[in-house]
Design a protein around this motif. Structure first.
Motif, short mmCIF file in Angstrom:
data_model
loop_
_atom_site.label_atom_id
_atom_site.label_comp_id
_atom_site.label_asym_id
_atom_site.label_seq_id
_atom_site.Cartn_x
_atom_site.Cartn_y
_atom_site.Cartn_z
N THR A 225 -16.39 76.70 96.69
CA THR A 225 -15.57 76.46 95.50
C THR A 225 -16.39 75.78 94.42
OG1 THR A 225 -13.64 76.21 96.92
CG2 THR A 225 -13.45 75.38 94.69
N LEU A 226 -17.20 74.81 94.81
CA LEU A 226 -18.04 74.11 93.86
C LEU A 226 -19.08 75.05 93.24
CD1 LEU A 226 -18.46 71.29 92.70
CD2 LEU A 226 -20.09 70.86 94.54
N GLU A 227 -19.71 75.89 94.06
CA GLU A 227 -20.67 76.86 93.54
C GLU A 227 -20.01 77.83 92.57
OE1 GLU A 227 -22.41 78.75 96.92
OE2 GLU A 227 -23.75 77.07 97.34
N ALA A 228 -18.79 78.25 92.89
CA ALA A 228 -18.08 79.17 91.99
C ALA A 228 -17.78 78.50 90.66
CB ALA A 228 -16.80 79.65 92.64
N SER A 229 -17.40 77.22 90.68
CA SER A 229 -17.13 76.54 89.42
C SER A 229 -18.42 76.33 88.62
CB SER A 229 -16.43 75.20 89.66
OG SER A 229 -17.30 74.28 90.28
N PHE A 230 -19.54 76.11 89.29
CA PHE A 230 -20.82 75.99 88.59
C PHE A 230 -21.22 77.33 87.99
CE2 PHE A 230 -22.33 72.16 91.25
CZ PHE A 230 -21.75 71.29 90.34
N GLU B 164 -16.15 74.04 108.53
CA GLU B 164 -15.61 75.11 107.70
C GLU B 164 -14.99 74.57 106.42
OE1 GLU B 164 -13.00 77.32 110.24
OE2 GLU B 164 -14.66 78.37 111.20
N ASP B 165 -14.33 73.41 106.49
CA ASP B 165 -13.78 72.79 105.28
C ASP B 165 -14.89 72.44 104.30
OD1 ASP B 165 -11.23 73.02 106.24
OD2 ASP B 165 -11.06 70.93 106.88
N ILE B 166 -15.99 71.89 104.81
CA ILE B 166 -17.12 71.54 103.95
C ILE B 166 -17.71 72.80 103.32
CG2 ILE B 166 -19.48 70.63 103.95
CD1 ILE B 166 -18.50 68.58 106.04
N LYS B 167 -17.86 73.87 104.11
CA LYS B 167 -18.40 75.12 103.57
C LYS B 167 -17.49 75.68 102.49
CE LYS B 167 -21.10 76.76 107.49
NZ LYS B 167 -21.23 77.81 108.53
N ASN B 168 -16.17 75.63 102.71
CA ASN B 168 -15.24 76.14 101.70
C ASN B 168 -15.31 75.32 100.42
OD1 ASN B 168 -14.33 78.21 103.33
ND2 ASN B 168 -12.65 77.02 104.17
N LYS B 169 -15.45 74.00 100.55
CA LYS B 169 -15.59 73.15 99.36
C LYS B 169 -16.88 73.47 98.61
CE LYS B 169 -12.80 69.34 101.05
NZ LYS B 169 -12.78 67.97 101.55
N CYS B 170 -17.94 73.72 99.36
CA CYS B 170 -19.22 74.08 98.72
C CYS B 170 -19.11 75.41 97.98
CB CYS B 170 -20.33 74.14 99.75
SG CYS B 170 -20.86 72.54 100.36
#
Length: 99
Positions: free
Chosen positions: A80-85, A72-78
């Motif tokens: 967040t990264l997609e949102a910044s992209f 779940e931590d990895i999914k949340n980081k992904c």
């Protein structure tokens, strides 16, 4: 070979949780109860086996929960990264008119 490594990692995580539960105060309280009530050896053996199996089930959940929280931590980081992209995407505008 990778499958064997995953199995070994699972059993290492399971053992860590199981050992934590086996060394908790419940085992000590069971020992005090056995000493106080003078239980027979067969009762002691059955009680310890039942406690070990119960703690194994709880340890299995603990190992699963640790891995689940990592995923779940990895999914949340992904996310967040997609949102910044998405924020950094160029915004092109096409206008049709006089040149």
């Amino acid at each position: 070979m990778q499958f064997i490594m995953r199995i070994l990692c699972f059993f290492a995580a399971l053992f860590r949780h199981w050992w934590q539960w086996m060394s908790c105060a419940i085992g000590t309280l069971l020992t005090f109860y056995i000493a106080e009530t003078n239980q027979p050896n067969a009762w002691i053996a059955h009680a310890i086996v039942v406690l070990a199996v119960l703690f194994l089930l709880v340890a299995t959940y603990g190992a699963w929960s640790d891995e689940r929280s990592k995923v779940e931590d990895i999914k949340n980081k992904c996310r967040t990264l997609e949102a910044s992209f998405d924020e950094r995407k160029p915004k092109f505008e096409i206008r049709i008119g006089q040149v």
